[in-house]
Design an enzyme around this catalytic site. Sequence first.
Site, PDB file in Angstrom:
ATOM      1  N   CYS A 125       0.796  -1.227   0.000  1.00 14.51           N
ATOM      2  CA  CYS A 125       0.000   0.000   0.000  1.00 14.51           C
ATOM      3  C   CYS A 125       0.826   1.272   0.000  1.00 14.51           C
ATOM      4  CB  CYS A 125      -0.931   0.014   1.213  1.00 14.51           C
ATOM      5  SG  CYS A 125      -0.104   0.339   2.772  1.00 14.51           S
ATOM      6  N   GLY A 126       2.084   1.219   0.358  1.00 17.65           N
ATOM      7  CA  GLY A 126       2.853   2.452   0.425  1.00 17.65           C
ATOM      8  C   GLY A 126       2.484   3.267   1.644  1.00 17.65           C
TER       9      GLY A 126
END
Length: 289
Positions: A125-126
């Site tokens: 997801c970062g």
Amino acid sequence: MSTTEHVRPGPTTRVRVREVSGGAARDRRDDLATEEPLEIRVAAGGATRTLAVTMRTPGADFELAAGFLAAEGVAGPDDIHSIAYCTDEDLPPEARYNTVTVRLHGAHLPELPTMHRHFMTSSACGVCGTASLDALRERRRSLSAGEATLPPVSAEVLYGLPRRLREAQGIFGKTGGLHAAGLFTADGSLLALREDVGRHNAVDKLVGWAQMNHMAPLSSHLLLVSGRTSYEIMQKALAAGLPMVCGVSAPSSLAVDLAREFGITLVGFLRDQRFNIYASPERVSLADR
């Protein structure tokens, strides 16, 4: 403290697997993409603080840290004094190569919202939600036609980028399980490529490489990512000054919104001699078609 030297993790890990095909089974060795945590610490004036922990593929860790700090607005290349693996005595040996300390020139740690809490980022997801649109507007003004120096890129050049990216993916060829980010010129020349289990990590490594080689801002280059283009990818591209971002898969709705607001050319579904332009189509030339 143990004097045993811990083996530095590599980008691939060898395992034993049982392969089943056509009703027959055989045992063999297989290479997997390594996924391990990287703790990014920031130090200045005698103080040290953990900024983030991200799951990544080991390799280009210093570039990853530099690119991450640039994307989060913590520090640019002129702010960084040194980057090194942490050798603090409080760390067990197995964590030494999974902890990076970025030492800044300043006498004090920067006072930024992201510095007031530790946050965990996954390889999927970062840094979701750590930088709002309002923060981006404050840190970067829109890329105007006069600011970006990337000349129009022809459709024929764009068609060839995914092949060049795939051919340069050495670790993907072994594992089949890594994302890639490539930095290209307008004529399709590949300047650098980085791979990681996280597409956002691959971009951070690439941006960090550019910063450490005094190439920032990247206003005359374009970025190609091997997967979908997310908000996080666009955030990092914006911070790096990239005027064009291409992806072989679809962009998200927020990525399109960000591209349109800040004047970044966004290309998606770049494969099989076709693509879609979601924002700022004027940087794509169709004259040779």
